[in-house]
Design an enzyme around this catalytic site. Structure first.
Site, PDB file in Angstrom:
ATOM      1  N   TRP A  58      18.009  26.969  -2.418  1.00 53.02           N
ATOM      2  CA  TRP A  58      18.865  25.835  -1.444  1.00 53.02           C
ATOM      3  C   TRP A  58      18.260  25.852  -0.176  1.00 53.02           C
ATOM      4  CZ3 TRP A  58      19.390  21.478  -3.672  1.00 53.02           C
ATOM      5  CH2 TRP A  58      19.921  21.587  -5.130  1.00 53.02           C
TER       6      TRP A  58
ATOM      7  N   LYS B  80      30.640  20.416  -7.067  1.00 48.06           N
ATOM      8  CA  LYS B  80      30.767  21.971  -7.472  1.00 48.06           C
ATOM      9  C   LYS B  80      32.251  22.006  -7.487  1.00 48.06           C
ATOM     10  CE  LYS B  80      26.172  21.752  -7.110  1.00 48.06           C
ATOM     11  NZ  LYS B  80      25.199  22.108  -5.949  1.00 48.06           N
TER      12      LYS B  80
ATOM     13  N   ASP C 168      25.462  25.693   4.466  1.00 50.02           N
ATOM     14  CA  ASP C 168      25.645  25.051   3.454  1.00 50.02           C
ATOM     15  C   ASP C 168      26.721  25.902   2.355  1.00 50.02           C
ATOM     16  OD1 ASP C 168      25.416  23.837   0.937  1.00 50.02           O
ATOM     17  OD2 ASP C 168      23.111  23.955   1.092  1.00 50.02           O
TER      18      ASP C 168
HETATM   19  C1  LIG Z   1      23.990  21.553  -5.543  1.00 53.44           C
HETATM   20  C2  LIG Z   1      23.635  22.150  -4.126  1.00 53.44           C
HETATM   21  C3  LIG Z   1      22.954  21.318  -3.252  1.00 53.44           C
HETATM   22  C4  LIG Z   1      22.522  19.898  -3.439  1.00 53.44           C
HETATM   23  O1  LIG Z   1      23.534  19.124  -3.553  1.00 53.44           O
HETATM   24  P1  LIG Z   1      23.277  17.484  -3.840  1.00 53.44           P
HETATM   25  O2  LIG Z   1      24.757  17.008  -3.752  1.00 53.44           O
HETATM   26  O3  LIG Z   1      22.813  17.306  -5.246  1.00 53.44           O
HETATM   27  O4  LIG Z   1      22.430  16.955  -3.012  1.00 53.44           O
HETATM   28  C5  LIG Z   1      22.750  21.776  -2.027  1.00 53.44           C
HETATM   29  N1  LIG Z   1      22.926  23.314  -1.703  1.00 53.44           N
HETATM   30  C6  LIG Z   1      23.676  23.920  -2.599  1.00 53.44           C
HETATM   31  C7  LIG Z   1      24.093  25.202  -2.252  1.00 53.44           C
HETATM   32  C8  LIG Z   1      24.008  23.443  -3.819  1.00 53.44           C
HETATM   33  O5  LIG Z   1      24.537  24.285  -4.714  1.00 53.44           O
END
Ligand SMILES: *Cc1c(COP(=O)(O)O)cnc(C)c1O
Length: 361
Positions: free
Chosen positions: A102, A195, A171
Site C-alpha cells: 500500500w 476494513k 494511511d
Molecule cells: C484497502 C487499503 C487501501 C485501498 O483501499 P480502497 O478503498 O480499495 O481504495 C489502501 N491502503 C490500505 C492500508 C488498505 O488496507
C-alpha cells in the site's frame, strides 16, 4: 440462517448488531416512512445522521477541535492522488516511507505530482519489519511525510509514530479504531471504510484545518479537502447509506467501551492467534514480533501443497476468506473490530485439528 466467521481483508465483517439494526430500520427509518437510502442528503434527517456520525467519531478518537473530519469517496486509493494535490502547495518534494504494497502504491501515484524521496524502506528485509526512526532520512523542506501504519497485505504494523519536522500523513485504512490514537501527533489521517469502519465507498479523512489552503491550482473540485470541508462533505451527493452504516458502527463501538476496550480485545485476539501459529510446525508468520499486525495475520504453510485443502476445509467449517493476497500467497486472517473473539477461537481449533490430520512434519 447461519452466519459464518468472515476473515476477509475488505470489504470486511460488520458487527452483527449493526446489520440487525440496519435491517430493522431498512423500510422505515425512525417512523419517517422511508429508508435512509431514499432520503435527500439535504434533509434534516440525513444531515442529523451525518452530524451524529461525525460527532461519534470525534468522541471515539478524541479528535481535537482544530481538525476537520471529512467523509469522502473514491476509497483510500483516491487519497494517494488527493494527498499530494492538496498538500504540496508550492513545494515539489515529499517524503514517503515504504513498508509494502500500500505504501508503494501511494508512492507510485504521488510520483506523478512531486519528486518523492523514499525516506525509509524495508524492502530488502522483505517488509518483515518497519524502518526505525534512526533509519529515516527525512528532508527539512518536504511538503509532508507519508506512511502506512498498518500494511494490510503484509500484516506489518508500526510500533511507533515517526517524529517529523514536516506534516505527517498516515494511511490508517486497516488499523483505525482498533486501539487508542493520539490524533494530535498527525497532520492528516485517512482510512478507507471497508476494513474497520463500514461499507465500501467511503473514505474518512481527519485533517488539521490549517492544511486546507495548500491545494494545487488544477485540483479537481471533487478532490479538494477545502471544498469538502466548506460543504460538510456534501459538495455533491455523498454515499449516504454507507455514511449511515458507519455511524451505526461508531455507536456500536461506543457501546463496547470505545477504542480502549477494543484494544484490550484486539490484542488478546491477535496474541492467541500468533501464539497458535508460533507453536505449530505447519504454520508460520515471518514478521518481526514488535511489528506484527493486530488486524491482519498472514501465515504460510510449511507444506504448500496443503493450501488448497486448507482453504476448502476451512470454508466448509464456516471460516471464510482465509486466502492470502495474491502478491504474498499463503493465508491471511483479518481480525478487525467486528470479528468476534469466538471466530479466532474457532480458527485456532480448526488449525490445530487440520495440522494433526494432514501434516506429517
Ligand atoms: C484497502 C487499503 C487501501 C485501498 O483501499 P480502497 O478503498 O480499495 O481504495 C489502501 N491502503 C490500505 C492500508 C488498505 O488496507
Amino acid at each position: 440462517m447461519t452466519r459464518a466467521y468472515n476473515f476477509c481483508a475488505g470489504p470486511a465483517a460488520l458487527p452483527e448488531a449493526v446489520l440487525q439494526q440496519a435491517q430493522e430500520e431498512m423500510l422505515d427509518w425512525h417512523g419517517k416512512g422511508l429508508s435512509v437510502m431514499e432520503m435527500s442528503h439535504r434533509s434534516d434527517e440525513f444531515v442529523g445522521i451525518a452530524e451524529q456520525a461525525t460527532q461519534d467519531l470525534r468522541d471515539l478518537l478524541s479528535v481535537p477541535a482544530e481538525y476537520e473530519i471529512l467523509f469522502l469517496q473514491g476509497g483510500a486509493n483516491l487519497q494517494f492522488s488527493s494527498v499530494p494535490m492538496n498538500l504540496l502547495g508550492t513545494s515539489t518534494k515529499a517524503d514517503y516511507i515504504d513498508t509494502g504494497v500500500w505504501s508503494a502504491k501511494a508512492i507510485k501515484e504521488a510520483s506523478r505530482y512531486a519528486s518523492i524521496n523514499v525516506a525509509g524502506s524495508t524492502k530488502a528485509d522483505k517488509y518483515h519489519r518497519v524502518p526505525t526512526q534512526a533509519e529515516l532520512s527525512l528532508q527539512q523542506d518536504a511538503a509532508y511525510v507519508h506512511y502506512c501504519s498498518n500494511e494490510t497485505i503484509g500484516g506489518l504494523e508500526f510500533d511507533y509514530i515517526p517524529e517529523t519536522s514536516t506534516p505527517l500523513v498516515c494511511d490508517m485504512s486497516s488499523t483505525i479504531l482498533s486501539r487508542p490514537l493520539d490524533v494530535s501527533r498527525f497532520d492528516m489521517i485517512y482510512a478507507g471504510a471497508q476494513k474497520n469502519i463500514g461499507p465500501a465507498g467511503l473514505c474518512l479523512v481527519i485533517i488539521k484545518k490549517d492544511l486546507l489552503n495548500r491545494e494545487i491550482a488544477s485540483i479537481p473540485t471533487m478532490m479538494s479537502y477545502r471544498v469538502a470541508a466548506e460543504n460538510a462533505s456534501m459538495y455533491n451527493t455523498p454515499p449516504t447509506y454507507a455514511w449511515y452504516l458507519s455511524g451505526l458502527v461508531f455507536q456500536w463501538l461506543k457501546k463496547q467501551g470505545g477504542v480502549d476496550a477494543m484494544a484490550t480485545i484486539n490484542e488478546r485476539k491477535a496474541m492467541k492467534l500468533y501464539s497458535a501459529i508460533d507453536n505449530s510446525a505447519l504454520f508460520a508468520n515471518p514478521i518481526a514480533l514488535a511489528n506484527r499486525s493486530w488486524m491482519n495475520v498472514p501465515f504460510t504453510l510449511a507444506d504448500t501443497s496443503l493450501e488448497d485443502i486448507f482453504l476448502k476445509e476451512s470454508e466448509e467449517a464456516g471460516l471464510l476468506n482465509l486466502k492470502g493476497h495474491r502478491s504474498v500467497g499463503g493465508m491471511r486472517a483479518s481480525i478487525y473490530n467486528a470479528v468476534p473473539e469466538a471466530a479466532i477461537d474457532a480458527l485456532i481449533s480448526f488449525m490445530k485439528d487440520f495440522e494433526q490430520r494432514h501434516f506429517k512434519g
